[in-house]
Design an enzyme around this catalytic site. Structure first.
Site, PDB file in Angstrom:
ATOM      1  N   ARG A   1       0.798  -1.226   0.000  1.00 40.07           N
ATOM      2  CA  ARG A   1       0.000   0.000   0.000  1.00 40.07           C
ATOM      3  C   ARG A   1       0.825   1.268   0.000  1.00 40.07           C
ATOM      4  NH1 ARG A   1      -2.958  -3.800   1.715  1.00 40.07           N
ATOM      5  NH2 ARG A   1      -1.040  -4.321   2.755  1.00 40.07           N
ATOM      6  N   THR A   2       1.797   1.339   0.905  1.00 37.93           N
ATOM      7  CA  THR A   2       2.489   2.616   1.066  1.00 37.93           C
ATOM      8  C   THR A   2       3.241   2.988  -0.216  1.00 37.93           C
ATOM      9  OG1 THR A   2       2.668   2.179   3.405  1.00 37.93           O
ATOM     10  CG2 THR A   2       4.059   3.928   2.545  1.00 37.93           C
TER      11      THR A   2
ATOM     12  N   LYS B   1      25.540  -3.231  -1.442  1.00 39.44           N
ATOM     13  CA  LYS B   1      27.011  -3.122  -1.547  1.00 39.44           C
ATOM     14  C   LYS B   1      27.581  -2.339  -0.373  1.00 39.44           C
ATOM     15  CE  LYS B   1      26.711  -2.636  -6.576  1.00 39.44           C
ATOM     16  NZ  LYS B   1      26.917  -1.630  -7.646  1.00 39.44           N
TER      17      LYS B   1
ATOM     18  N   ARG C   1      11.319   4.074   3.191  1.00 36.84           N
ATOM     19  CA  ARG C   1      10.980   3.106   4.244  1.00 36.84           C
ATOM     20  C   ARG C   1      12.231   2.326   4.577  1.00 36.84           C
ATOM     21  NH1 ARG C   1       5.905  -0.860   4.471  1.00 36.84           N
ATOM     22  NH2 ARG C   1       5.034   1.128   5.110  1.00 36.84           N
TER      23      ARG C   1
ATOM     24  N   HIS D   1       5.185   6.157  11.519  1.00 39.01           N
ATOM     25  CA  HIS D   1       4.663   5.980  10.153  1.00 39.01           C
ATOM     26  C   HIS D   1       3.689   7.141   9.884  1.00 39.01           C
ATOM     27  CE1 HIS D   1       3.385   4.280   6.474  1.00 39.01           C
ATOM     28  NE2 HIS D   1       3.193   3.036   6.829  1.00 39.01           N
TER      29      HIS D   1
HETATM   30  C1  NCD Z   1       1.870  -0.870   8.158  1.00 33.42           C
HETATM   31  C2  NCD Z   1       3.362  -0.659   8.289  1.00 33.42           C
HETATM   32  O1  NCD Z   1       4.107  -0.847   7.330  1.00 33.42           O
HETATM   33  O2  NCD Z   1       3.763  -0.277   9.372  1.00 33.42           O
HETATM   34  N1  NCD Z   1       1.478  -1.098   6.835  1.00 33.42           N
HETATM   35  C3  NCD Z   1       1.183  -0.026   6.044  1.00 33.42           C
HETATM   36  O3  NCD Z   1       2.015   0.796   5.773  1.00 33.42           O
HETATM   37  N2  NCD Z   1      -0.079   0.116   5.652  1.00 33.42           N
HETATM   38  C4  NCD Z   1       1.337  -1.877   9.100  1.00 33.42           C
HETATM   39  C5  NCD Z   1       1.937  -3.240   9.117  1.00 33.42           C
HETATM   40  O4  NCD Z   1       2.834  -3.578   8.341  1.00 33.42           O
HETATM   41  O5  NCD Z   1       1.473  -4.035   9.943  1.00 33.42           O
END
Ligand code: NCD
Length: 308
Positions: A53-54, A82, A103, A131
Site C-alpha cells: 500500500r504505502t 554493496k 521506508r 509511520h
Molecule cells: C503498516 C506498516 O508498514 O507499518 N502497513 C502499512 O504501511 N499500511 C502496518 C503493518 O505492516 O502491519
C-alpha cells in the site's frame, strides 16, 4: 529556503494537518483539478522493507498528479546491498528526483537521510518507530467516517509495541480535545514508554487492557486493529505465542457498538476474520483508498505547489 521533510506527524502543527486533510478532501472531490499539477516532477520511492500500500499509493499519488516515479523496492536491488549509506544514497537521489519517500527497517534512517538531502524526504515507516503518512491516511479516514477528530474514544488493539502506525496515530490524535484511548494488547506488546509518557504529559485519558471483549469495546468510536509485527521479534517462538492473540470475528462484532468503525493499516494476517469484511462497520479497505489522497496532498504540501 529550508527544505521541509516529514519524519513524525508532529512535524505539522494541528492547523497545517487540517489544511492538508482539507486539501486531500478537495483532491478526492475534484481529481481533475490536480491531474497535471506535477508535470515534469518525480518522486523517488526508496523502500528497504516490503510494502504494498504505502509504496504503490505514493507512486499512484505522483502519477495522479501528472508526475513520474522512480525507485527501488528492496534493499538487495539497491546499492545498500554493496554497503552504501542512506546519506550517500539520498545525495544521489536528490540529483534524479524532486521528492523522496523512504521506508527503512532502522529507526531514524529517514531522518539521517534528510540531513544530507537536497529534496524533501518523507518517512514512509522507520522500523518500529513512526509511520506519519499512514497517520494522515487514518486521520482522513476517521474524519470522513465520523466527521471529526476530536471527542473520540479510540481502541487500539494488537502489537502496540512494534506497531509504528499506532505510535504515530496516538501522538497525532493526542492533540485533539476530548480524545481518549483504550489500549488493548498482551502485556509484552504494550506501547513503548515514550508514547505512554506523551499521553501522561498531556493528561490524555487512556487505559491498558488485555482482553478484547464487549466491555473493552463499549463506547468505542473506532477500533484500530493491528498485525503482530513478526519481523521485529527477536525470536520466532514469541511471535508464534502472540500471533493469534486477537481475532476479531463475527461473534465479537455482534457485541461491539453499532456505530464503531473498524480500521486496520493492513496487511492483515489473522487478526480480523474475513467474515467481518462484509460488516458495514468494516472500513479498512476504504481506508487504503484514502492513502492516495493523503499522499497527493502531502506531496503538494512539501513541494509547496499550489493550485491556482
Ligand atoms: C503498516 C506498516 O508498514 O507499518 N502497513 C502499512 O504501511 N499500511 C502496518 C503493518 O505492516 O502491519
Amino acid at each position: 529556503m529550508a527544505i521541509r521533510h516529514l519524519m513524525s506527524p508532529l512535524d505539522f502543527t494541528v492547523e497545517e494537518t487540517e489544511k492538508l486533510l482539507d486539501l486531500a478532501g478537495d483532491i478526492e472531490r475534484h481529481p481533475e483539478k490536480y491531474s497535471r499539477i506535477c508535470e515534469g516532477k518525480r518522486i523517488a520511492t526508496l523502500f528497504y522493507e516490503p510494502s504494498t500500500r504505502t509504496r504503490l499509493s505514493f507512486e499512484a499519488a505522483m502519477m495522479n498528479l501528472g508526475g513520474k516515479v522512480l525507485g527501488f523496492h528492496s534493499e538487495d536491488s539497491s546499492s545498500a546491498a554493496k554497503g552504501e549509506s542512506v546519506s550517500d544514497t539520498i545525495r544521489i537521489v536528490s540529483c534524479y528526483a524532486d521528492i523522496a519517500a523512504m521506508r527503512h527497517p532502522k529507526e531514524g534512517a529517514p531522518l539521517v537521510a534528510s540531513l544530507k538531502s537536497g529534496i524533501p524526504v518523507i518517512n514512509a515507516g522507520d522500523g518500529g518507530h513512526q509511520h506519519p503518512t499512514q497517520t494522515l491516511t487514518d486521520m482522513l479516514t476517521i474524519r470522513s467516517l465520523k466527521g471529526r477528530l476530536d471527542h473520540l474514544k479510540i481502541g487500539l488493539c494488537g502489537d502496540l509495541k512494534f506497531g509504528r502506525t499506532v505510535h504515530s496515530l496516538i501522538e497525532s490524535l493526542s492533540r485533539y480535545e476530548g480524545v481518549s484511548f483504550v489500549l488493548i494488547s498482551p502485556e509484552e506488546l504494550r506501547v513503548p514508554s515514550y508514547v505512554r509518557n506523551g499521553m501522561l504529559a498531556k493528561n490524555i485519558p487512556f487505559e491498558e487492557v488485555v482482553k478484547l471483549d464487549e466491555d473493552t469495546m463499549s463506547g468505542l468510536d473506532i477500533l484500530y486493529m493491528t498485525r503482530v509485527q513478526r519481523e521485529r521479534f527477536f525470536n520466532e517462538a514469541d511471535y508464534v505465542r502472540m500471533k493469534d492473540f486477537y481475532i476479531l470475528d463475527r461473534d465479537k462484532m455482534d457485541v461491539a457498538p453499532k456505530d464503531m468503525c473498524v480500521l486496520h493499516p493492513l496487511p492483515r494476517v489473522n487478526e480480523i476474520s474475513v467474515e467481518v469484511d462484509d460488516d458495514p462497520r468494516a472500513c479498512y479497505f476504504r481506508q487504503a483508498k484514502y492513502g492516495v489522497y493523503a499522499r497527493m496532498a502531502l506531496i503538494l504540501t512539501l513541494m509547496e505547489i499550489e493550485v491556482k
